[in-house]
Design a protein around this motif. Structure first.
Motif, short mmCIF file in Angstrom:
data_model
loop_
_atom_site.label_atom_id
_atom_site.label_comp_id
_atom_site.label_asym_id
_atom_site.label_seq_id
_atom_site.Cartn_x
_atom_site.Cartn_y
_atom_site.Cartn_z
N PHE A 32 7.43 2.29 5.64
CA PHE A 32 6.46 1.37 5.04
C PHE A 32 6.49 1.51 3.52
CE2 PHE A 32 4.85 1.27 9.30
CZ PHE A 32 4.20 0.06 9.43
N GLU A 33 6.38 0.37 2.84
CA GLU A 33 6.36 0.37 1.38
C GLU A 33 4.98 -0.10 0.92
OE1 GLU A 33 8.63 -1.91 -2.31
OE2 GLU A 33 9.43 -2.06 -0.29
N TYR A 34 4.39 0.66 0.02
CA TYR A 34 3.07 0.33 -0.53
C TYR A 34 3.23 -0.76 -1.59
CZ TYR A 34 -1.27 0.89 -3.13
OH TYR A 34 -2.46 0.66 -3.77
N LYS A 35 2.43 -1.84 -1.47
CA LYS A 35 2.48 -2.94 -2.44
C LYS A 35 1.08 -3.34 -2.86
CE LYS A 35 6.90 -4.72 -1.93
NZ LYS A 35 7.75 -5.69 -2.44
N ASN A 36 0.96 -3.69 -4.13
CA ASN A 36 -0.27 -4.27 -4.68
C ASN A 36 -0.05 -5.76 -4.86
OD1 ASN A 36 -2.20 -2.14 -5.26
ND2 ASN A 36 -0.65 -1.36 -6.64
N PHE A 37 -1.07 -6.54 -4.57
CA PHE A 37 -1.04 -7.98 -4.83
C PHE A 37 -2.28 -8.34 -5.61
CE2 PHE A 37 1.55 -7.47 -1.03
CZ PHE A 37 2.70 -8.16 -1.39
N LYS A 38 -2.10 -9.14 -6.64
CA LYS A 38 -3.21 -9.61 -7.46
C LYS A 38 -3.86 -10.82 -6.80
CE LYS A 38 -2.81 -6.72 -10.85
NZ LYS A 38 -3.77 -5.64 -10.87
N LYS A 39 -5.12 -11.04 -7.10
CA LYS A 39 -5.84 -12.21 -6.62
C LYS A 39 -5.03 -13.47 -6.96
CE LYS A 39 -10.27 -14.57 -6.97
NZ LYS A 39 -11.63 -14.50 -7.51
N LYS A 40 -4.89 -14.34 -5.97
CA LYS A 40 -4.16 -15.62 -6.04
C LYS A 40 -2.64 -15.45 -5.98
CE LYS A 40 -7.77 -18.26 -8.22
NZ LYS A 40 -8.12 -19.33 -9.14
N GLU A 41 -2.16 -14.23 -5.83
CA GLU A 41 -0.72 -14.02 -5.73
C GLU A 41 -0.24 -14.48 -4.35
OE1 GLU A 41 2.65 -10.51 -6.32
OE2 GLU A 41 0.56 -10.10 -6.87
N ILE A 42 0.87 -15.19 -4.34
CA ILE A 42 1.45 -15.68 -3.09
C ILE A 42 2.39 -14.60 -2.55
CG2 ILE A 42 2.88 -17.47 -2.02
CD1 ILE A 42 0.15 -18.50 -3.02
N PHE A 61 8.96 -9.52 6.55
CA PHE A 61 8.07 -8.36 6.58
C PHE A 61 6.90 -8.56 7.54
CE2 PHE A 61 6.22 -11.41 3.73
CZ PHE A 61 4.88 -11.39 4.08
N GLU A 62 6.28 -7.44 7.84
CA GLU A 62 4.94 -7.41 8.39
C GLU A 62 4.16 -6.50 7.45
OE1 GLU A 62 4.15 -7.12 12.66
OE2 GLU A 62 6.32 -7.26 12.94
N GLY A 63 2.92 -6.84 7.21
CA GLY A 63 2.13 -6.06 6.29
C GLY A 63 0.79 -5.66 6.88
N PHE A 64 0.42 -4.42 6.65
CA PHE A 64 -0.87 -3.90 7.10
C PHE A 64 -1.79 -3.84 5.90
CE2 PHE A 64 -3.84 -0.39 7.91
CZ PHE A 64 -4.40 -0.83 9.10
N VAL A 65 -2.93 -4.53 5.97
CA VAL A 65 -3.85 -4.64 4.84
C VAL A 65 -4.70 -3.36 4.75
CG1 VAL A 65 -5.70 -5.97 3.78
CG2 VAL A 65 -3.93 -7.15 5.13
N GLU A 109 -8.07 -11.65 -3.05
CA GLU A 109 -8.62 -10.58 -3.88
C GLU A 109 -7.45 -9.69 -4.28
OE1 GLU A 109 -12.69 -10.02 -1.16
OE2 GLU A 109 -11.16 -8.46 -1.14
N ASP A 110 -7.65 -8.87 -5.28
CA ASP A 110 -6.66 -7.82 -5.54
C ASP A 110 -6.57 -7.01 -4.25
OD1 ASP A 110 -6.42 -8.74 -8.12
OD2 ASP A 110 -7.52 -7.08 -9.02
N SER A 111 -5.36 -6.78 -3.78
CA SER A 111 -5.18 -6.20 -2.45
C SER A 111 -4.07 -5.17 -2.42
CB SER A 111 -4.86 -7.32 -1.44
OG SER A 111 -5.87 -8.29 -1.40
N GLU A 112 -4.15 -4.30 -1.42
CA GLU A 112 -3.15 -3.27 -1.18
C GLU A 112 -2.65 -3.40 0.25
OE1 GLU A 112 -4.67 0.57 -3.51
OE2 GLU A 112 -6.15 -0.27 -2.10
N VAL A 113 -1.31 -3.34 0.41
CA VAL A 113 -0.70 -3.58 1.71
C VAL A 113 0.43 -2.57 1.93
CG1 VAL A 113 0.53 -5.29 3.14
CG2 VAL A 113 -1.20 -6.05 1.52
N LEU A 114 0.59 -2.16 3.17
CA LEU A 114 1.76 -1.40 3.58
C LEU A 114 2.71 -2.38 4.26
CD1 LEU A 114 0.10 1.80 5.09
CD2 LEU A 114 1.29 1.59 2.89
N MET A 115 3.91 -2.53 3.70
CA MET A 115 4.88 -3.51 4.19
C MET A 115 6.02 -2.81 4.92
SD MET A 115 3.65 -6.36 2.74
CE MET A 115 4.78 -7.61 2.20
N ILE A 116 6.46 -3.44 6.01
CA ILE A 116 7.63 -2.95 6.73
C ILE A 116 8.56 -4.13 7.00
CG2 ILE A 116 6.51 -3.13 9.01
CD1 ILE A 116 8.16 -0.56 9.76
N SER A 117 9.85 -3.89 6.84
CA SER A 117 10.84 -4.93 7.08
C SER A 117 11.14 -5.02 8.58
CB SER A 117 12.13 -4.63 6.32
OG SER A 117 12.80 -3.52 6.91
#
Length: 191
Positions: free
Chosen positions: A27-37, A47-51, A99-107
């Motif tokens: 799993f890779e940790y990713k940050n997403f900013k509010k309104k980021e696609i 990917f699949e992502g766990f919020v 919202e500003d968000s944090e996700v664990l992503m897996i390919s």
């Protein structure tokens, strides 16, 4: 890694500490900013992502160009376009951070590797997919067979406290109604 992820998967399977370490490794940790696609219609979902933190809307644009929200993903939910991911077709969905968000992503590749090395993980995702299918069936039945009032009450029950994090337009998009009609429902229900 996250206690939230441990809690989430522990609902479905038991993993030893060693197996859990192996599970979370890809799993890779990713940050997403509010309104980021995160995913745009026409792209391939890889990917699949766990919020871990934050909120996303998963939506498509209907033939009239209006947003139709399929679901919201908050802490402890997963994000993906399963059709695009599994069938390797362009996505018809969009995933946007509300919202500003944090996700664990897996390919997909890493997930497939986990299936081979940890058979319990295949069971985990089978159970999660079954639950997702049930939720989708209930969503379809709600949209096609229930009044907007009842759909709004179901939304409040399914997503407690989420309404305060969303705009009225976002809630209306999920319900399949206009924000003006949502205002009328809110007034009627508050009496």
């Amino acid at each position: 890694m996250s206690d939230l992820l441990i809690k989430n998967i522990s609902q479905y399977i038991n993993l030893s500490q060693e197996d859990f370490k192996q599970f979370v490794k890809p799993f890779e940790y990713k940050n997403f900013k509010k309104k980021e696609i995160v995913l745009k219609e026409g792209e391939y979902c890889l990917f699949e992502g766990f919020v871990l933190n934050g909120c996303f809307k998963i939506y498509y644009l209907n033939e009239n160009g209006f947003e139709q929200t399929l679901y919201f993903a908050v802490e402890g939910w997963w994000i993906t376009d399963i059709d695009s991911l599994i069938n390797n077709v362009p996505s018809i969905l969009n995933i946007e951070a509300l919202e500003d968000s944090e996700v664990l992503m897996i390919s997909k590749k890493d997930k497939e590797h986990l299936y081979e090395t940890l058979p319990q993980i295949e069971k985990l995702f089978r159970i999660m997919n079954q639950k997702s299918s049930v939720a989708l069936q209930r969503r379809i039945l709600s949209l096609t067979g229930k009044t907007a009032d009842k759909r709004y009450l179901e939304f409040l029950e399914k997503y407690p406290g989420l309404e305060q994090r969303l705009t009225q337009q976002q809630v209306a998009s999920y319900l399949g109604i206009t924000h003006e009609f949502l205002s009328k429902i809110r007034k009627k229900i508050s009496f």
